[in-house]
Design a protein around this motif. Structure first.
Motif, PDB file in Angstrom:
ATOM      1  N   ILE A   3      -3.370   5.495 -11.399  1.00  8.00           N
ATOM      2  CA  ILE A   3      -3.349   6.077 -10.066  1.00  8.00           C
ATOM      3  C   ILE A   3      -4.759   6.125  -9.492  1.00  8.00           C
ATOM      4  N   LEU A   4      -5.709   6.487 -10.329  1.00  6.31           N
ATOM      5  CA  LEU A   4      -7.100   6.522  -9.874  1.00  6.31           C
ATOM      6  C   LEU A   4      -7.576   5.150  -9.432  1.00  6.31           C
ATOM      7  N   SER A   5      -7.163   4.105 -10.149  1.00  9.56           N
ATOM      8  CA  SER A   5      -7.605   2.764  -9.763  1.00  9.56           C
ATOM      9  C   SER A   5      -7.076   2.403  -8.390  1.00  9.56           C
ATOM     10  N   LEU A   6      -5.854   2.839  -8.061  1.00  8.80           N
ATOM     11  CA  LEU A   6      -5.315   2.597  -6.728  1.00  8.80           C
ATOM     12  C   LEU A   6      -6.098   3.371  -5.668  1.00  8.80           C
ATOM     13  N   LEU A   7      -6.462   4.617  -5.988  1.00 10.27           N
ATOM     14  CA  LEU A   7      -7.226   5.415  -5.035  1.00 10.27           C
ATOM     15  C   LEU A   7      -8.595   4.796  -4.778  1.00 10.27           C
ATOM     16  N   HIS A   8      -9.239   4.324  -5.826  1.00 13.69           N
ATOM     17  CA  HIS A   8     -10.540   3.678  -5.644  1.00 13.69           C
ATOM     18  C   HIS A   8     -10.393   2.369  -4.878  1.00 13.69           C
ATOM     19  N   TRP A   9      -9.299   1.653  -5.119  1.00 14.48           N
ATOM     20  CA  TRP A   9      -9.026   0.433  -4.362  1.00 14.48           C
ATOM     21  C   TRP A   9      -8.908   0.754  -2.877  1.00 14.48           C
ATOM     22  N   MET A  10      -8.224   1.862  -2.562  1.00 16.10           N
ATOM     23  CA  MET A  10      -8.099   2.273  -1.166  1.00 16.10           C
ATOM     24  C   MET A  10      -9.462   2.613  -0.585  1.00 16.10           C
ATOM     25  N   ASP A  11     -10.301   3.312  -1.362  1.00 18.59           N
ATOM     26  CA  ASP A  11     -11.611   3.717  -0.867  1.00 18.59           C
ATOM     27  C   ASP A  11     -12.531   2.531  -0.597  1.00 18.59           C
ATOM     28  N   LEU A  32       5.242  16.553  -5.420  1.00 17.48           N
ATOM     29  CA  LEU A  32       5.950  15.552  -6.196  1.00 17.48           C
ATOM     30  C   LEU A  32       5.165  14.255  -6.134  1.00 17.48           C
ATOM     31  N   CYS A  33       4.769  13.716  -7.268  1.00 15.85           N
ATOM     32  CA  CYS A  33       4.058  12.436  -7.335  1.00 15.85           C
ATOM     33  C   CYS A  33       5.065  11.344  -7.673  1.00 15.85           C
ATOM     34  N   LEU A  34       5.001  10.233  -6.949  1.00 20.02           N
ATOM     35  CA  LEU A  34       5.911   9.117  -7.178  1.00 20.02           C
ATOM     36  C   LEU A  34       5.089   7.856  -7.417  1.00 20.02           C
ATOM     37  N   VAL A  35       5.509   7.080  -8.401  1.00 19.50           N
ATOM     38  CA  VAL A  35       4.771   5.881  -8.770  1.00 19.50           C
ATOM     39  C   VAL A  35       5.746   4.737  -8.977  1.00 19.50           C
ATOM     40  N   GLU A  36       5.411   3.566  -8.448  1.00 17.17           N
ATOM     41  CA  GLU A  36       6.143   2.331  -8.752  1.00 17.17           C
ATOM     42  C   GLU A  36       5.342   1.583  -9.817  1.00 17.17           C
ATOM     43  N   GLU A  37       6.019   1.190 -10.875  1.00 14.43           N
ATOM     44  CA  GLU A  37       5.357   0.530 -11.998  1.00 14.43           C
ATOM     45  C   GLU A  37       6.071  -0.766 -12.354  1.00 14.43           C
ATOM     46  N   ASP A  38       5.286  -1.779 -12.761  1.00 11.94           N
ATOM     47  CA  ASP A  38       5.867  -2.983 -13.325  1.00 11.94           C
ATOM     48  C   ASP A  38       5.118  -3.327 -14.606  1.00 11.94           C
ATOM     49  N   ASP A  39       5.275  -4.538 -15.098  1.00  5.42           N
ATOM     50  CA  ASP A  39       4.667  -4.899 -16.379  1.00  5.42           C
ATOM     51  C   ASP A  39       3.144  -4.849 -16.339  1.00  5.42           C
ATOM     52  N   ASP A  40       2.563  -4.952 -15.139  1.00  2.00           N
ATOM     53  CA  ASP A  40       1.108  -4.918 -14.999  1.00  2.00           C
ATOM     54  C   ASP A  40       0.560  -3.513 -14.809  1.00  2.00           C
ATOM     55  N   GLY A  41       1.436  -2.513 -14.800  1.00 10.26           N
ATOM     56  CA  GLY A  41       0.982  -1.138 -14.628  1.00 10.26           C
ATOM     57  C   GLY A  41       1.422  -0.552 -13.298  1.00 10.26           C
ATOM     58  N   VAL A  42       0.746   0.481 -12.855  1.00  8.39           N
ATOM     59  CA  VAL A  42       1.085   1.155 -11.611  1.00  8.39           C
ATOM     60  C   VAL A  42       0.757   0.248 -10.435  1.00  8.39           C
ATOM     61  N   ARG A  43       1.740   0.032  -9.556  1.00  8.48           N
ATOM     62  CA  ARG A  43       1.563  -0.853  -8.411  1.00  8.48           C
ATOM     63  C   ARG A  43       1.516  -0.109  -7.087  1.00  8.48           C
ATOM     64  N   PRO A  54       1.376   6.043   1.477  1.00  8.12           N
ATOM     65  CA  PRO A  54       1.457   5.276   0.227  1.00  8.12           C
ATOM     66  C   PRO A  54       0.250   4.364   0.034  1.00  8.12           C
ATOM     67  N   ILE A  55      -0.123   4.197  -1.227  1.00  4.29           N
ATOM     68  CA  ILE A  55      -1.186   3.277  -1.610  1.00  4.29           C
ATOM     69  C   ILE A  55      -0.536   2.212  -2.485  1.00  4.29           C
ATOM     70  N   SER A  56      -0.775   0.960  -2.167  1.00  6.39           N
ATOM     71  CA  SER A  56      -0.104  -0.108  -2.898  1.00  6.39           C
ATOM     72  C   SER A  56      -0.968  -1.359  -2.933  1.00  6.39           C
ATOM     73  N   GLU A  57      -0.847  -2.102  -3.998  1.00  6.76           N
ATOM     74  CA  GLU A  57      -1.527  -3.393  -4.104  1.00  6.76           C
ATOM     75  C   GLU A  57      -0.685  -4.513  -3.509  1.00  6.76           C
ATOM     76  N   GLY A  58       0.457  -4.218  -3.018  1.00  4.92           N
ATOM     77  CA  GLY A  58       1.314  -5.223  -2.392  1.00  4.92           C
ATOM     78  C   GLY A  58       2.767  -4.865  -2.512  1.00  4.92           C
ATOM     79  N   GLY A  59       3.682  -5.323  -1.924  1.00  2.00           N
ATOM     80  CA  GLY A  59       5.084  -5.278  -1.651  1.00  2.00           C
ATOM     81  C   GLY A  59       5.913  -4.209  -2.316  1.00  2.00           C
TER      82      GLY A  59
END
Length: 298
Positions: free
Chosen positions: A25-33, A59-70, A87-92
């Motif tokens: 989750i932190l990596s997504l936040l830093h990506w946003m920053d 309530l925290c919600l996370v979408e995850e796939d084989d590569d980790g939190v997306r 929402p913070i997302s690396e794509g789709g």
């Protein structure tokens, strides 16, 4: 206890948030920053302990796939309902995430905020039923350039506080939408202005307050924000908004760690936007406020 929602083939699994989830989750936040155009409303905290605490009330919600939190978002109490963080997302993954978030609102209205230029997030919000309410433009200028114009006009005086009744009266007169402050008790009002990061400059004519500028200080960003600028309608047209702006800058300049003054205006506040342009402020960003309507009680 906050929860995470993960897709699992054709089913959904819900479990409590674990410490092992936080780095992703932190990596997504830093990506946003890393890029301002990705800006959405998100927790201020950026270390694991504080991020975990940030989610304790919601309530925290996370979408995850084989590569980790997306993708990540959260719901927290806000005003008369909830606020969507992200929402913070690396794509789709935003559409599915927002659809799941909507299932956990308990019929309450949900507010969301996105940078005007963040088109993927805005499209995802609107696809999930969020409607845009208004946009807020932010402007900034060097603090010293605005402060050097500070001068109290003849016949006026300033104070660094207002009695709560006068504060409420000016809010009502200015037709401000920040109506929640009208319900503050005297104790809440006193606690707010006792905060060292909050300031106020009030302008008086005789024994009547005619306007005020409210400030918030962000030393880590070397910035002061004018969070509200109010002039009584009967006193408008005399340049008092410009006076209050300069006086607020001078008040902030007393803190040597501050360098920038930032102001804001909703899209319908044409006079305020014109004032900021005349005074040399530069537009730096715009935020769109969205609302997902709550369900009406039967």
């Amino acid at each position: 206890m906050p929860h995470l929602i993960f897709p699992l083939e054709d089913t959904t699994m819900i479990r409590s948030m674990q410490a092992t989830d936080i780095p992703d989750i932190l990596s997504l936040l830093h990506w946003m920053d890393a890029a301002p155009e990705r800006e959405v409303f998100a927790p201020d905290s950026r270390d694991p302990r504080e991020l975990h605490l940030e989610c304790e009330d919601g309530l925290c919600l996370v979408e995850e796939d084989d590569d980790g939190v997306r993708a990540y978002c959260a719901l927290s109490p806000f005003r008369d309902g909830l606020v969507l963080e992200g929402p913070i997302s690396e794509g789709g993954h935003m559409g599915a995430l927002l659809a799941r978030a909507a299932q956990h609102t308990d019929g309450q209205p949900v507010y969301a905020f996105s940078a005007r230029d963040n088109l993927p997030v805005r499209a995802a919000l609107e696809g999930a039923g969020f409607a845009p309410l208004h946009s807020t433009a932010f402007y900034s200028a060097p603090l010293d350039r605005i402060a050097r114009k500070a001068q109290v006009p003849p016949g006026y005086r300033t104070t660094d506080s207002l009695p709560v009744a006068e504060y409420r009266a000016l809010y009502r007169a200015a037709e401000d939408a920040w109506a929640g402050r009208l319900d503050w008790t005297p104790e809440q009002y006193a606690a707010h202005f006792a905060d060292d990061t909050v300031g106020l400059v009030a302008l008086w004519r005789d024994n009547q307050p005619v306007g005020f500028a409210e400030l918030e200080y962000s030393p880590d960003d070397a910035r002061a924000d004018v969070t509200y600028l109010a002039v009584h309608p009967a006193e408008r047209g005399q340049g008092l908004g410009r006076v209050l702006l300069a006086l607020a800058a001078a008040e902030a300049q007393a803190r040597p760690e501050l360098r920038t003054l930032r102001v804001r205006a909703h899209d319908h506040l044409h006079a305020a936007r014109a004032l900021y342009a005349r005074e040399g402020f530069t537009h730096c960003r715009s935020i769109v406020t969205y609302l997902l309507e709550g369900e009406e009680e039967a």
